[in-house]
Design a protein around this motif. Structure first.
Motif, PDB file in Angstrom:
ATOM      1  N   ARG A   1       0.865  -1.206   0.013  1.00 50.84           N
ATOM      2  CA  ARG A   1       0.084  -0.033  -0.227  1.00 50.84           C
ATOM      3  C   ARG A   1       0.853   1.054   0.114  1.00 50.84           C
ATOM      4  NH1 ARG A   1      -5.108  -1.789   3.913  1.00 50.84           N
ATOM      5  NH2 ARG A   1      -5.637  -3.664   2.819  1.00 50.84           N
ATOM      6  N   HIS A   2       2.001   1.412  -0.859  1.00 48.69           N
ATOM      7  CA  HIS A   2       2.734   2.467  -1.099  1.00 48.69           C
ATOM      8  C   HIS A   2       3.620   2.871   0.132  1.00 48.69           C
ATOM      9  CE1 HIS A   2       1.137   3.136  -4.928  1.00 48.69           C
ATOM     10  NE2 HIS A   2      -0.184   3.205  -4.401  1.00 48.69           N
ATOM     11  N   GLN A   3       3.754   1.611   0.822  1.00 51.12           N
ATOM     12  CA  GLN A   3       4.657   1.981   2.382  1.00 51.12           C
ATOM     13  C   GLN A   3       5.749   0.757   1.769  1.00 51.12           C
ATOM     14  OE1 GLN A   3       4.534   3.838   4.927  1.00 51.12           O
ATOM     15  NE2 GLN A   3       2.310   4.568   4.631  1.00 51.12           N
ATOM     16  N   LYS A   4       6.884   1.120   2.037  1.00 51.35           N
ATOM     17  CA  LYS A   4       8.182   0.511   1.844  1.00 51.35           C
ATOM     18  C   LYS A   4       8.148  -0.491   2.952  1.00 51.35           C
ATOM     19  CE  LYS A   4      10.477   3.953  -0.917  1.00 51.35           C
ATOM     20  NZ  LYS A   4      10.723   5.313  -0.932  1.00 51.35           N
ATOM     21  N   VAL A   5       8.650  -1.568   2.691  1.00 51.24           N
ATOM     22  CA  VAL A   5       8.849  -2.777   3.605  1.00 51.24           C
ATOM     23  C   VAL A   5      10.198  -3.124   3.946  1.00 51.24           C
ATOM     24  CG1 VAL A   5       8.245  -5.141   4.175  1.00 51.24           C
ATOM     25  CG2 VAL A   5       6.396  -3.347   3.542  1.00 51.24           C
ATOM     26  N   LEU A   6      10.955  -3.418   2.923  1.00 55.22           N
ATOM     27  CA  LEU A   6      12.564  -3.402   2.732  1.00 55.22           C
ATOM     28  C   LEU A   6      13.093  -2.875   1.583  1.00 55.22           C
ATOM     29  CD1 LEU A   6      13.956  -7.180   2.778  1.00 55.22           C
ATOM     30  CD2 LEU A   6      14.739  -5.677   1.017  1.00 55.22           C
ATOM     31  N   GLU A   7      14.349  -2.394   2.050  1.00 59.83           N
ATOM     32  CA  GLU A   7      15.009  -1.427   0.884  1.00 59.83           C
ATOM     33  C   GLU A   7      16.370  -2.060   0.872  1.00 59.83           C
ATOM     34  OE1 GLU A   7      14.127   0.136   3.741  1.00 59.83           O
ATOM     35  OE2 GLU A   7      12.586   1.464   3.259  1.00 59.83           O
ATOM     36  N   GLU A   8      17.193  -1.796  -0.333  1.00 61.03           N
ATOM     37  CA  GLU A   8      18.472  -2.456  -0.450  1.00 61.03           C
ATOM     38  C   GLU A   8      19.411  -1.663  -1.421  1.00 61.03           C
ATOM     39  OE1 GLU A   8      19.165  -6.347  -2.285  1.00 61.03           O
ATOM     40  OE2 GLU A   8      16.972  -6.537  -2.812  1.00 61.03           O
ATOM     41  N   ALA A   9      20.630  -1.758  -1.417  1.00 59.61           N
ATOM     42  CA  ALA A   9      21.554  -1.196  -1.877  1.00 59.61           C
ATOM     43  C   ALA A   9      22.663  -1.931  -2.034  1.00 59.61           C
ATOM     44  CB  ALA A   9      21.740   0.207  -1.473  1.00 59.61           C
ATOM     45  N   PRO A  10      23.491  -1.868  -3.443  1.00 55.09           N
ATOM     46  CA  PRO A  10      22.964  -1.563  -4.512  1.00 55.09           C
ATOM     47  C   PRO A  10      21.696  -2.323  -4.910  1.00 55.09           C
ATOM     48  CG  PRO A  10      25.002  -2.813  -4.864  1.00 55.09           C
ATOM     49  CD  PRO A  10      24.680  -2.769  -3.229  1.00 55.09           C
TER      50      PRO A  10
END
Ligand code: MV4
Length: 448
Positions: free
Chosen positions: A234-243
């Motif tokens: 629902r447009h909420q980020k849950v997990l992010e990664e880089a690169p």
């Protein structure tokens, strides 16, 4: 350099700014609502001041309360964190009028990027690749229908005052345009008091890839690669990664350079994020965020840079402390957002934390403002912490995330931690083969 900075926020991000201030020898001022007297950001700051009752509109969003707090405490600058007043051009302008420094871009740049049509038009003019679609707003249904025929369906109708997924309507075919256009317009009018909409080609299975940029406000800018934030609910980020798992060094250098040059050309100051949809090897600009983002730590982890420190330096008129050439990616980083919410419906779960134990060890960072015995108030968002892991490569970061999760204890309230235990067992997560729709589809099969 500033002697004293006021932090117009709460929770983990307020604490994050306190930490940067302390390392820089700057005094920090916490502001808080009456329900946040016992909050950790208040305890950790050098001084604190109550600015109003619990509802955001009467405290953390109250411009007069925050300006008064600056005058009472003698703070020379304000860090807005994310959310609340962080992308409020009027606030940035009022601070300037009071000879207070807003730690962020100019009011003009906030306004420019806040209007999504102007943002897209500006970025397109600066050589940033955009989603095919209307040049400017669509005044009438006929205009929108003609454009739909020209670019081909499916198309998406978006509110120019929207962003972050609010005020969007999909038209899969010409027959759906009338309803999409009118619904988007009336929802935009009700939500933002502005019914202007624009039309874009709808991309079916993109990833959300965002480029971190940083400008000195004097024509110089650098990029710090990208983050993949495709895992959203629902447009909420849950997990992010880089690169980004699908971005190679050549692609990164190319899109990074394009973004850095674009923001340099407009004399952009401070941290910014250029958001793209990424599909079949192509980048399509959608929006620019003119603030520090929740997920900034994954970028900090792989580049070894303190983004809040750089924000403060640039706001004080100092140069960025590193060059583009000096930036080298070290390994891989993953962040998960730990929320006080009850599965399977993700309903808010405020209350008293009876026991808290943060994970630690090599490559583990826990950004949180909770503690044993802390009561999460019901008035604010449900984010209670971010667990950020770093490894030499993606598999090592994933293993470390699993290990760190096994150490984490948050008792007394419900959290979304069980979601991450389950996610880590998924082949698509292990391989990095997911897009913006993967999580919602997976949840509908496995949770709701
Ligand atoms: C789109 C799109 C497909 N095609 N634009 C949603 C949030 C806002 N920042 C932009 N969004 C989208 N714009 C075109 N032309 C699909 C989405 C979208 C989305 C984007 C990023 C992450 C998650 C998303 C979930 C649903 C839709």
């Amino acid at each position: 350099m500033f002697e004293k900075i006021l932090i117009a926020n709460r929770g983990e991000i307020a604490l994050r700014v306190v930490r940067a201030c302390r390392e820089m020898g700057i005094q920090s001022v916490a502001v808080h609502s009456t329900s946040d007297v016992d909050a950790m950001h208040v305890r950790m700051a050098d001084e604190s001041i109550c600015i109003g009752p619990p509802p955001g509109a009467q405290s953390y969003l109250s411009i007069p309360a925050i300006v008064s707090a600056c005058e009472i405490t003698g703070a020379q600058a304000v860090h807005p964190g994310y959310g609340f007043l962080s992308e409020n051009a009027k606030f940035a302008q009022i601070l300037e009028d009071h000879e207070l420094k807003f730690i962020g871009p100019s009011a003009e740049h906030i306004r420019l990027m806040g209007d999504k049509i102007t943002a897209k038009d500006t970025m397109k003019g600066l050589g940033v690749p955009c989603v095919p679609g209307s040049d400017g707003g669509m005044e009438t249904l006929d205009e929108a229908t003609a454009l739909g025929r020209q670019i081909g369906y499916p198309v998406i109708v978006k509110a120019t005052a929207g962003g972050g997924g609010r005020g969007m309507k999909l038209a899969k075919s010409a027959g759906e345009m009338e309803s999409a256009f009118h619904t988007a317009r009336s929802e935009a009018k009700a939500a933002f008091g502005n019914d202007e909409v624009y039309v874009e080609k709808y991309l079916g299975k993109p990833r959300h890839v965002e480029v971190q940029v940083f400008g000195d406000g004097k024509g110089k800018a650098v990029h710090l690669g990208e983050r993949d934030c495709s895992l959203q609910r629902r447009h909420q980020k849950v997990l992010e990664e880089a690169p980004g798992p699908t971005i190679d060094a050549t692609t990164r250098a190319r899109i990074g350079k394009t973004c850095a040059e674009a923001v340099a050309r407009i004399n952009y100051a401070g941290a910014g994020t250029v958001e793209f949809l990424y599909e079949d090897g192509e980048f399509y600009f959608i929006e620019m965020n003119t603030r520090l983002q929740v997920e900034h730590p994954v970028t900090e982890s792989i580049y070894g840079v303190d983004l809040v420190r750089e924000q403060i330096r640039v706001a004080a008129g100092e140069p960025i402390s590193f060059s583009q050439k000096s930036l080298q990616i070290d390994g891989h980083s993953i962040e998960i957002r730990i929320n006080a919410e009850k599965l399977p419906l993700f309903s808010p779960s405020p209350g008293r934390i009876t026991q808290y134990h943060a994970p630690g060890g090599l490559g583990v960072r826990m950004d949180s403002a909770i503690y044993d015995g802390y009561s999460i108030p019901p008035h604010y968002d449900s984010l209670i912490g971010k667990l950020i892991v770093h490894g030499r490569d993606r598999p090592e970061a994933l293993a470390r995330l699993g290990r760190a999760l096994s150490e984490l204890i948050v008792d007394g309230i419900d959290t979304n931690v069980p979601l991450f235990d389950a996610l880590l067992r998924e082949p698509a997560i292990q391989s990095g083969n997911y897009n913006i729709h993967w999580l919602e589809k997976w949840l509908s099969k496995n949770f709701e």
